[in-house]
Design a protein around this motif. Structure first.
Motif, mmCIF file in Angstrom:
data_model
loop_
_atom_site.group_PDB
_atom_site.id
_atom_site.type_symbol
_atom_site.label_atom_id
_atom_site.label_comp_id
_atom_site.label_asym_id
_atom_site.label_seq_id
_atom_site.Cartn_x
_atom_site.Cartn_y
_atom_site.Cartn_z
ATOM 1 N N LEU A 69 -1.897 1.622 8.554
ATOM 2 C CA LEU A 69 -0.792 0.726 8.912
ATOM 3 C C LEU A 69 0.491 1.046 8.139
ATOM 4 C CD1 LEU A 69 -0.852 -1.499 10.981
ATOM 5 C CD2 LEU A 69 -1.427 -3.132 9.186
ATOM 6 N N ALA A 70 0.330 1.636 6.958
ATOM 7 C CA ALA A 70 1.510 1.976 6.151
ATOM 8 C C ALA A 70 2.112 3.324 6.570
ATOM 9 C CB ALA A 70 1.142 2.011 4.671
ATOM 10 N N GLY A 71 1.558 3.925 7.616
ATOM 11 C CA GLY A 71 1.972 5.279 7.992
ATOM 12 C C GLY A 71 3.043 5.353 9.062
ATOM 13 N N ASP A 72 3.649 4.199 9.429
ATOM 14 C CA ASP A 72 4.697 4.201 10.458
ATOM 15 C C ASP A 72 6.070 4.398 9.820
ATOM 16 O OD1 ASP A 72 2.653 3.571 12.187
ATOM 17 O OD2 ASP A 72 3.189 1.449 12.368
ATOM 18 N N ALA A 73 7.001 4.961 10.600
ATOM 19 C CA ALA A 73 8.356 5.191 10.075
ATOM 20 C C ALA A 73 9.396 4.699 11.080
ATOM 21 C CB ALA A 73 8.539 6.668 9.752
ATOM 22 N N VAL A 74 10.614 5.149 10.888
ATOM 23 C CA VAL A 74 11.742 4.641 11.685
ATOM 24 C C VAL A 74 12.551 5.808 12.245
ATOM 25 C CG1 VAL A 74 13.126 4.472 9.563
ATOM 26 C CG2 VAL A 74 13.827 3.181 11.564
ATOM 27 N N GLY A 75 13.189 5.578 13.384
ATOM 28 C CA GLY A 75 14.103 6.588 13.915
ATOM 29 C C GLY A 75 15.244 5.891 14.642
ATOM 30 N N ARG A 76 16.387 6.530 14.653
ATOM 31 C CA ARG A 76 17.532 5.965 15.354
ATOM 32 C C ARG A 76 17.288 6.061 16.859
ATOM 33 N NH1 ARG A 76 23.903 6.904 14.477
ATOM 34 N NH2 ARG A 76 24.508 5.685 16.272
ATOM 35 N N ALA A 77 17.520 4.971 17.562
ATOM 36 C CA ALA A 77 17.255 4.952 19.009
ATOM 37 C C ALA A 77 18.550 5.121 19.793
ATOM 38 C CB ALA A 77 16.603 3.620 19.371
ATOM 39 N N ASP A 78 18.388 5.479 21.062
ATOM 40 C CA ASP A 78 19.530 5.561 21.967
ATOM 41 C C ASP A 78 19.647 4.215 22.680
ATOM 42 O OD1 ASP A 78 21.380 5.999 23.892
ATOM 43 O OD2 ASP A 78 20.324 7.654 24.888
ATOM 44 N N LEU A 79 20.599 3.398 22.248
ATOM 45 C CA LEU A 79 20.659 2.033 22.780
ATOM 46 C C LEU A 79 21.255 1.961 24.185
ATOM 47 C CD1 LEU A 79 21.349 -0.340 19.753
ATOM 48 C CD2 LEU A 79 19.201 0.523 20.648
ATOM 49 N N ARG A 80 21.550 3.125 24.772
ATOM 50 C CA ARG A 80 21.948 3.075 26.187
ATOM 51 C C ARG A 80 20.794 2.554 27.035
ATOM 52 N NH1 ARG A 80 26.556 7.429 26.999
ATOM 53 N NH2 ARG A 80 27.170 7.346 24.835
ATOM 54 N N ALA A 81 19.587 2.763 26.564
ATOM 55 C CA ALA A 81 18.422 2.227 27.293
ATOM 56 C C ALA A 81 18.528 0.703 27.363
ATOM 57 C CB ALA A 81 17.142 2.638 26.578
ATOM 58 N N GLU B 46 0.846 -1.205 0.000
ATOM 59 C CA GLU B 46 0.000 0.000 0.000
ATOM 60 C C GLU B 46 0.877 1.250 0.000
ATOM 61 O OE1 GLU B 46 -4.091 -1.655 2.087
ATOM 62 O OE2 GLU B 46 -2.498 -0.927 3.395
ATOM 63 N N ALA B 47 1.967 1.214 0.792
ATOM 64 C CA ALA B 47 2.875 2.374 0.817
ATOM 65 C C ALA B 47 3.418 2.642 -0.587
ATOM 66 C CB ALA B 47 4.021 2.118 1.796
ATOM 67 N N GLU B 48 3.746 1.584 -1.311
ATOM 68 C CA GLU B 48 4.283 1.751 -2.671
ATOM 69 C C GLU B 48 3.197 2.211 -3.642
ATOM 70 O OE1 GLU B 48 6.671 -1.704 -3.820
ATOM 71 O OE2 GLU B 48 7.400 -1.831 -1.752
ATOM 72 N N PHE B 49 1.983 1.735 -3.414
ATOM 73 C CA PHE B 49 0.860 2.148 -4.253
ATOM 74 C C PHE B 49 0.658 3.670 -4.150
ATOM 75 C CE2 PHE B 49 -3.734 3.135 -4.367
ATOM 76 C CZ PHE B 49 -4.042 2.732 -5.664
ATOM 77 N N PHE B 50 0.665 4.195 -2.923
ATOM 78 C CA PHE B 50 0.421 5.636 -2.753
ATOM 79 C C PHE B 50 1.526 6.484 -3.386
ATOM 80 C CE2 PHE B 50 -2.155 4.098 1.003
ATOM 81 C CZ PHE B 50 -3.374 4.345 0.398
ATOM 82 N N ARG B 51 2.724 5.911 -3.555
ATOM 83 C CA ARG B 51 3.786 6.680 -4.213
ATOM 84 C C ARG B 51 3.506 6.870 -5.698
ATOM 85 N NH1 ARG B 51 7.608 8.475 -2.264
ATOM 86 N NH2 ARG B 51 8.793 8.679 -4.189
ATOM 87 N N SER B 52 2.873 5.872 -6.311
ATOM 88 C CA SER B 52 2.712 5.936 -7.770
ATOM 89 C C SER B 52 1.297 6.294 -8.212
ATOM 90 C CB SER B 52 3.082 4.580 -8.395
ATOM 91 O OG SER B 52 4.411 4.267 -8.094
ATOM 92 N N SER B 53 0.368 6.362 -7.256
ATOM 93 C CA SER B 53 -1.039 6.593 -7.619
ATOM 94 C C SER B 53 -1.467 8.031 -7.322
ATOM 95 C CB SER B 53 -1.910 5.639 -6.802
ATOM 96 O OG SER B 53 -3.251 6.018 -6.895
ATOM 97 N N ASP B 54 -2.466 8.480 -8.087
ATOM 98 C CA ASP B 54 -3.049 9.800 -7.794
ATOM 99 C C ASP B 54 -4.201 9.659 -6.814
ATOM 100 O OD1 ASP B 54 -1.352 11.007 -9.553
ATOM 101 O OD2 ASP B 54 -2.719 10.718 -11.274
#
Ligand code: RAT
Ligand code: ZN
Length: 439
Positions: A288-300, A69-77
């Motif tokens: 569901l396709a609206g989540d992303a990523v971020g670098r975490a502080d692995l000291r936790a 779905e994420a890829e679909f929204f990139r190419s669809s109007d």
């Protein structure tokens, strides 16, 4: 170098033994061992047939996977709001038309669909999905599930079981027991990530908890976890955490982790799976396709592993930038087991990079991959891809070692592959009674 060309009598003491493979034999043997070893899929979102509609399968579900779905929204109007109003079948048709007919399916997720169609001998280049639909409609789910697991070369999948999901709760409350091929995992996101919206559910079920997690709340959550442990017999508890995850800190999450979840894991001899680095709903229009990523502080993670040496942690981190640190922490803390190349990392180029790095730093003491499959047949292409990449990496690793002077035998390869894809996980499940359900 042909290692076997050196005869026994002339062989100096430091040369590999005669049963070692010659260099050109390593690749076919690695491939054969990977193909014949049944793997354990340590994290999926699959369910057995007895869980009814929760278990997704078939072509329409495959095509409406949120990765596609994420890829679909990139190419669809088409605006997402319009897409969500379509029926599942219409959504699948729209995705097929755009990503497979009007475009070449070269992305990882689109290639996966092609590989699944091919695995069932279905057409991969048609404009309509009729043949694929008729094929899946003709399957009986009870026999289709074991067929698919066999095609994927997996003996067991670990589910994701949310005790606060109303549909799933009902199934467990009705006493439905999953078959041994489906091990359960007690997922705690609603408790640990969003206590404010979920504490009342526990209160309604008779647990003396409150919004601020004060008073008896931690003890009562332990009672809740104990009740669900009895019901689900999970092989581990699990939570996904954001890139901003810290431990310890003055928050409800930190308190519940330290005072409820971690002691419960010790009580039941369960490991805790931490999946760190997801940024939920950066674009809610995509659901569901609206989540992303971020670098975490692995000291936790460092703090957790050090503060709770008697707990075991299975850990996957979503950010590519966190992978090297994770390996370093695994070298410091033997109560931590890195696993999988999660979600946005599950692409051949990244899997290759991460897996090589892990082998170089950790030998065979990690779990290279899980599928994260949401739709049954996805395990076919996901595990096919993992085996292809692993064959390349392991062949190269053993060839380097052979050149260094260590003979490589079939049993060495089998021992490592078994460790990677079965026994590291089985041992991590420890002596806990639930561990025996992993077959
Ligand atoms: O990979 C996925 O399908 C994600 O949406 C998540 O489910 C993730 O794997 C998770 O378990 O939170
Ligand atoms: Zn998942």
């Amino acid at each position: 170098m042909d290692i076997r060309s050196v005869s026994q009598s002339k062989r100096p003491q430091n040369l590999p033994s005669a049963d070692a493979l010659i260099l050109s034999q390593i690749e076919p043997v690695v491939k054969e061992v990977l193909a014949s070893t049944p793997f354990i899929d340590v994290h999926t979102h699959l369910f057995p047939p007895a869980f009814g509609k929760l278990g997704l399968w078939g072509i329409d579900e495959l095509l409406t996977y949120h990765y596609l779905e994420a890829e679909f929204f990139r190419s669809s109007d088409m605006p997402p709001e319009l897409y969500w109003n379509l029926s599942k079948r219409q959504q699948a048709d729209a995705i097929w038309q755009l990503l497979f007919v009007e475009n070449t399916p070269i992305s990882e997720a689109t290639r996966g669909i092609i590989a699944v169609l091919k695995a069932f001998d279905l057409p991969t280049e048609t404009t309509t999905l009729e043949e694929a639909r008729s094929f899946f409609q003709a399957q009986r789910i009870e026999s289709h599930v074991p067929t698919v697991l066999e095609m994927a070369g997996i003996s067991t999948v670990v589910m994701t079981n949310d005790p606060l999901d109303p549909d799933e709760q009902l199934i467990w409350m009705n006493g439905v027991k999953p078959p041994p091929q489906f091990a359960s995992a007690l997922r705690l996101d609603r408790i640990l990530r969003d206590w404010g919206s979920n504490w009342q559910q526990l209160a309604k079920q008779g647990y003396a908890v409150d919004a601020r997690a004060s008073g008896k709340t931690a003890d009562e959550i332990r009672r809740f976890l104990s009740d669900w442990y009895e019901r689900m017999r999970p092989v581990y508890m699990a939570v996904s955490l954001s890139d901003s995850f810290q431990f310890p800190e003055d928050t409800i999450q930190s308190k519940l982790l330290a005072e409820a979840v971690i002691p419960s894991c010790r009580e039941f001899d369960l490991s805790l799976s931490l999946m760190i680095g997801v940024r939920r709903q950066v674009n809610p229009r995509l659901r569901l396709a609206g989540d992303a990523v971020g670098r975490a502080d692995l000291r936790a993670l460092e703090n957790l592993c050090r503060a709770f040496p008697d707990n075991r942690f299975l850990v996957s981190v979503l950010s590519r930038e966190n992978q090297h640190e994770l390996c370093v922490y695994a070298r410091k803390f033997s109560n931590m087991m890195p696993f999988g190349c999660w979600w946005f990392l599950n692409n051949p180029s990244i899997v290759e990079e991460i897996t090589r790095e892990r082998i170089e730093m950790l030998g065979a003491s990690f779990i290279p991959q899980h599928s994260d499959a949401r739709v049954l047949e996805q395990v076919i292409y996901k595990w096919q891809n993992t085996r292809t990449i692993l064959a390349r990496i392991l062949t190269n690793t053993y060839q380097l070692l052979a050149n260094d002077g260590r003979g490589i035998r079939r049993q060495d390869i089998q021992r490592d592959v078994t460790r990677f894809f079965r026994s590291n996980f089985e041992r991590w499940m420890h002596s806990g009674s639930a561990g025996s359900s992993v077959v």
